[in-house]
Design an enzyme around this catalytic site. Structure first.
Site, PDB file in Angstrom:
ATOM      1  N   ASP A   7       0.881  -1.174  -0.027  1.00 43.95           N
ATOM      2  CA  ASP A   7       0.027  -0.135   0.111  1.00 43.95           C
ATOM      3  C   ASP A   7       1.032   1.379  -0.032  1.00 43.95           C
ATOM      4  O   ASP A   7       2.008   1.242   0.299  1.00 43.95           O
ATOM      5  CB  ASP A   7      -0.877  -0.042   1.274  1.00 43.95           C
ATOM      6  CG  ASP A   7      -1.758   1.178   1.374  1.00 43.95           C
ATOM      7  OD1 ASP A   7      -2.343   1.418   0.360  1.00 43.95           O
ATOM      8  OD2 ASP A   7      -1.739   1.820   2.364  1.00 43.95           O
ATOM      9  N   ASP A   9      -0.114   5.128   0.968  1.00 47.36           N
ATOM     10  CA  ASP A   9      -0.624   6.254   1.565  1.00 47.36           C
ATOM     11  C   ASP A   9      -0.514   5.525   3.190  1.00 47.36           C
ATOM     12  O   ASP A   9      -1.191   4.593   3.701  1.00 47.36           O
ATOM     13  CB  ASP A   9      -1.892   6.820   1.403  1.00 47.36           C
ATOM     14  CG  ASP A   9      -2.014   7.432   0.059  1.00 47.36           C
ATOM     15  OD1 ASP A   9      -0.940   8.002  -0.320  1.00 47.36           O
ATOM     16  OD2 ASP A   9      -2.783   7.199  -0.745  1.00 47.36           O
ATOM     17  N   ASP A 182      -1.327  -0.184   5.997  1.00 46.26           N
ATOM     18  CA  ASP A 182      -1.761   0.451   7.477  1.00 46.26           C
ATOM     19  C   ASP A 182      -3.157   0.455   7.648  1.00 46.26           C
ATOM     20  O   ASP A 182      -3.516   0.657   8.807  1.00 46.26           O
ATOM     21  CB  ASP A 182      -1.492   2.008   7.589  1.00 46.26           C
ATOM     22  CG  ASP A 182      -2.173   2.546   6.391  1.00 46.26           C
ATOM     23  OD1 ASP A 182      -3.026   3.556   6.980  1.00 46.26           O
ATOM     24  OD2 ASP A 182      -2.322   2.478   5.159  1.00 46.26           O
TER      25      ASP A 182
END
Length: 220
Positions: A7, A9, A182
């Site tokens: 991922d 961001d 996250d």
């Protein structure tokens, strides 16, 4: 062969490139601060809460791309990279990428953020492959609409499977598969790989990772 998915961001980046792109356009006077700041903040809160209406958000986020020439957007993006993105790129994230690169793993950044914003970031990290939400183009200019399935939640699974199929591959072909994220929004894909890793996780993902014995790490 092994597959490492990342991922972007708040995972490889110590911040959110989508949110910061909107903030950058506001700072440049491209978008009206009063009209756009509150909505940008609300969409970001919705994302963190897992309640984001992805189509409403993309209509909001992609519209500015349709209002300006590609040459102007590219010029803004160069400044955005300098002011907003490079300060969010951490040494630990670079080291993780280099570790997988040295191992010869196939590496892919897979993100809900649109590919206009994120392609240059993937190149900056030295990751060849990017799966992002695709803004529709006609004649090299953006229309403000989405092309295909947004790379968000279950859409990441769909887009990854499509990308692998185009290469004549499937997830099961890889000896080991990782996905670093996250966000609890990425649980559909995290549950499909052999080695899900929670990176500076949000509270929901942290709780799920602890319950299921997933590794938790920080790239900050």
């Amino acid at each position: 062969m092994q597959l490492a998915l990342f991922d972007l961001d708040n995972t490889l980046l110590a911040g959110d490139s989508d949110f910061e792109w909107g903030q950058f356009l506001i700072s440049q006077g491209v978008l009206d601060r009063e009209l756009h700041l509150a909505r940008n903040l609300q969409f970001y809160e919705d994302y963190k809460a897992g309640t984001l209406d992805i189509h409403a958000f993309l209509e909001f986020q992609l519209k500015p791309l349709s209002m300006h020439a590609r040459s102007q957007l590219d010029a803004w993006h160069d400044l955005y990279m300098e002011q907003k993105v490079r300060p969010m790129m951490t040494d630990k994230a670079r080291a993780l990428i280099e570790k997988h690169k040295a191992n010869g793993d196939l590496m892919v950044i897979i993100t809900a953020t649109n590919s206009f914003v994120t392609n240059p970031i993937a190149r900056e990290y030295g990751v060849e492959h990017l799966i992002g939400t695709v803004p529709e183009e006609v004649g090299g200019e953006f229309t403000g609409r989405v092309s295909g399935v947004p790379s968000f939640k279950e859409g990441k699974v769909t887009r990854l499977n499509q990308w692998l199929a185009e290469r004549g591959q499937k997830l099961e072909d890889f000896e080991t598969t990782w996905f670093y994220s996250d966000s609890h929004n990425d649980l559909p894909l995290m549950k499909m790989v052999q080695q899900p890793v929670a990176v500076d996780p949000d509270p929901q993902l942290k709780a799920y990772a602890e319950e299921n014995g997933w590794p938790i790490m920080s790239l900050r």
